[in-house]
Design an enzyme around this catalytic site. Sequence first.
Site, PDB file in Angstrom:
ATOM      1  N   SER A 141      48.513  36.794  31.073  1.00 21.27           N
ATOM      2  CA  SER A 141      47.532  35.876  31.649  1.00 21.27           C
ATOM      3  C   SER A 141      46.910  35.077  30.513  1.00 21.27           C
ATOM      4  O   SER A 141      46.989  35.470  29.340  1.00 21.27           O
ATOM      5  CB  SER A 141      46.448  36.697  32.354  1.00 21.27           C
ATOM      6  OG  SER A 141      45.290  35.941  32.606  1.00 21.27           O
ATOM      7  N   TYR A 156      39.857  43.280  33.458  1.00 28.84           N
ATOM      8  CA  TYR A 156      41.133  42.570  33.648  1.00 28.84           C
ATOM      9  C   TYR A 156      41.539  41.910  32.326  1.00 28.84           C
ATOM     10  O   TYR A 156      42.681  42.052  31.875  1.00 28.84           O
ATOM     11  CB  TYR A 156      40.984  41.518  34.750  1.00 28.84           C
ATOM     12  CG  TYR A 156      42.244  40.719  35.011  1.00 28.84           C
ATOM     13  CD1 TYR A 156      43.303  41.263  35.726  1.00 28.84           C
ATOM     14  CD2 TYR A 156      42.371  39.406  34.551  1.00 28.84           C
ATOM     15  CE1 TYR A 156      44.459  40.526  35.976  1.00 28.84           C
ATOM     16  CE2 TYR A 156      43.516  38.667  34.791  1.00 28.84           C
ATOM     17  CZ  TYR A 156      44.555  39.228  35.505  1.00 28.84           C
ATOM     18  OH  TYR A 156      45.704  38.503  35.741  1.00 28.84           O
TER      19      TYR A 156
HETATM   20  P1  NDP Z   1      49.947  39.232  43.952  1.00 27.34           P
HETATM   21  O1  NDP Z   1      48.742  40.019  44.296  1.00 27.34           O
HETATM   22  O2  NDP Z   1      50.455  38.232  44.908  1.00 27.34           O
HETATM   23  O3  NDP Z   1      51.140  40.201  43.553  1.00 27.34           O
HETATM   24  C1  NDP Z   1      50.922  41.349  42.779  1.00 27.34           C
HETATM   25  C2  NDP Z   1      52.149  42.217  42.846  1.00 27.34           C
HETATM   26  O4  NDP Z   1      51.945  43.412  42.082  1.00 27.34           O
HETATM   27  C3  NDP Z   1      52.486  42.637  44.261  1.00 27.34           C
HETATM   28  O5  NDP Z   1      53.874  42.554  44.451  1.00 27.34           O
HETATM   29  C4  NDP Z   1      52.025  44.082  44.300  1.00 27.34           C
HETATM   30  O6  NDP Z   1      52.785  44.864  45.199  1.00 27.34           O
HETATM   31  C5  NDP Z   1      52.319  44.512  42.883  1.00 27.34           C
HETATM   32  N1  NDP Z   1      51.552  45.705  42.530  1.00 27.34           N
HETATM   33  C6  NDP Z   1      50.246  45.802  42.230  1.00 27.34           C
HETATM   34  N2  NDP Z   1      49.918  47.072  41.992  1.00 27.34           N
HETATM   35  C7  NDP Z   1      51.046  47.807  42.156  1.00 27.34           C
HETATM   36  C8  NDP Z   1      51.349  49.181  42.070  1.00 27.34           C
HETATM   37  N3  NDP Z   1      50.417  50.094  41.762  1.00 27.34           N
HETATM   38  N4  NDP Z   1      52.621  49.581  42.289  1.00 27.34           N
HETATM   39  C9  NDP Z   1      53.584  48.680  42.617  1.00 27.34           C
HETATM   40  N5  NDP Z   1      53.352  47.367  42.721  1.00 27.34           N
HETATM   41  C10 NDP Z   1      52.096  46.937  42.496  1.00 27.34           C
HETATM   42  O7  NDP Z   1      49.579  38.539  42.554  1.00 27.34           O
HETATM   43  P2  NDP Z   1      50.340  37.559  41.563  1.00 27.34           P
HETATM   44  O8  NDP Z   1      51.703  37.255  42.007  1.00 27.34           O
HETATM   45  O9  NDP Z   1      49.403  36.463  41.293  1.00 27.34           O
HETATM   46  O10 NDP Z   1      50.374  38.474  40.252  1.00 27.34           O
HETATM   47  C11 NDP Z   1      51.548  38.754  39.507  1.00 27.34           C
HETATM   48  C12 NDP Z   1      51.153  38.908  38.047  1.00 27.34           C
HETATM   49  O11 NDP Z   1      50.681  37.651  37.564  1.00 27.34           O
HETATM   50  C13 NDP Z   1      50.031  39.917  37.802  1.00 27.34           C
HETATM   51  O12 NDP Z   1      50.321  40.692  36.665  1.00 27.34           O
HETATM   52  C14 NDP Z   1      48.814  39.019  37.541  1.00 27.34           C
HETATM   53  O13 NDP Z   1      47.860  39.639  36.722  1.00 27.34           O
HETATM   54  C15 NDP Z   1      49.483  37.844  36.854  1.00 27.34           C
HETATM   55  N6  NDP Z   1      48.688  36.618  36.871  1.00 27.34           N
HETATM   56  C16 NDP Z   1      48.343  36.003  38.074  1.00 27.34           C
HETATM   57  C17 NDP Z   1      47.580  34.858  38.062  1.00 27.34           C
HETATM   58  C18 NDP Z   1      47.170  34.159  39.329  1.00 27.34           C
HETATM   59  O14 NDP Z   1      46.288  33.276  39.275  1.00 27.34           O
HETATM   60  N7  NDP Z   1      47.756  34.445  40.467  1.00 27.34           N
HETATM   61  C19 NDP Z   1      47.111  34.260  36.803  1.00 27.34           C
HETATM   62  C20 NDP Z   1      47.561  34.964  35.612  1.00 27.34           C
HETATM   63  C21 NDP Z   1      48.308  36.094  35.669  1.00 27.34           C
HETATM   64  P3  NDP Z   1      52.280  45.252  46.682  1.00 27.34           P
HETATM   65  O15 NDP Z   1      51.412  44.135  47.174  1.00 27.34           O
HETATM   66  O16 NDP Z   1      53.572  45.386  47.442  1.00 27.34           O
HETATM   67  O17 NDP Z   1      51.548  46.508  46.521  1.00 27.34           O
END
Ligand code: NDP
Length: 251
Positions: A141, A156
């Site tokens: 991030s 975070y």
């Molecule tokens: P989402 O919330 O849409 O997706 C997050 C994903 O992580 C989901 O597929 C979720 O799976 C999975 N996940 C979370 N915890 C677990 C767990 N304990 N076990 C298995 N799977 C898990 O968010 P984003 O797509 O935005 O996030 C993806 C990455 O990008 C993250 O690391 C986030 O920090 C990073 N990011 C996002 C930004 C944004 O503005 N969106 C900005 C900067 C970085 P499920 O829902 O099936 O549990």
Amino acid sequence: MSFLDKVVLITGGSSGIGAATAVAFSREGANVVIVGRNEKKLNDVIEKCTVVGNKPLSIKADITHEGEAERIVKETIEAFQKIDVLVNNAGLVRFAKVLDSHVLETYDLIMNTNLRSQIKLTHLAAPSLIESKGNIINVSSIAPKIKPSNPEMILYGLSKTAFSYFSRAAAAEFAPHGVRVNTVSPGPVETDIMYNAGVNKSVSDTDLKLPLGRISQPEEIADIILYIAGDKAIAITGSDHTIDNGFLLKF
Ligand code: NDP
């Protein structure tokens, strides 16, 4: 089809950036493995991938639970015999100030999800990645690069700062083995991340005033992940790719 017969393991492949990345790799001929907890979302991604490429292997797992990282790597190798690309993308946002009573509980959840599990999966996938001369993309991030001015978000930011540091350190360790490790650092991206953190508005509903006057869609992050994971990026390791519509220009 630049990833034909390549095996790509994507944590958090059920939603947002991970889901878009799964579809993009599928379109390029890869055998994709998606990991998440939400079965409905996993099934939606299976459908989208199957329209453009091979049917992905879906592994329903909580990466923070004991034994699950082992199962994820085992099932991937059983299905496809190798791993070429690991995308450590799963992550979450939670809010806690230092003065809050739940600060350590939140610390444990964030660090387990955004850092510990990624280190564990990297460790477990490493033998296969070394054999395939593959590479790792860590989705961090821009949080490590901005002032810690929002006390609710320090945990975070802490997790992502440590994760970006880990990514560079792993790049140095893995380089002699022919394995590249790189970081992608998005700014705000339109995904479910805020809803999943209990905030009842999307990323784009926040008044971010981004210099380019837009926020990114997950597919834009997928594009850069595919470029760095691909053969054209053969010289790129230990790098960090910001994609933020100019957000950091404000800090
Ligand atoms: P989402 O919330 O849409 O997706 C997050 C994903 O992580 C989901 O597929 C979720 O799976 C999975 N996940 C979370 N915890 C677990 C767990 N304990 N076990 C298995 N799977 C898990 O968010 P984003 O797509 O935005 O996030 C993806 C990455 O990008 C993250 O690391 C986030 O920090 C990073 N990011 C996002 C930004 C944004 O503005 N969106 C900005 C900067 C970085 P499920 O829902 O099936 O549990």
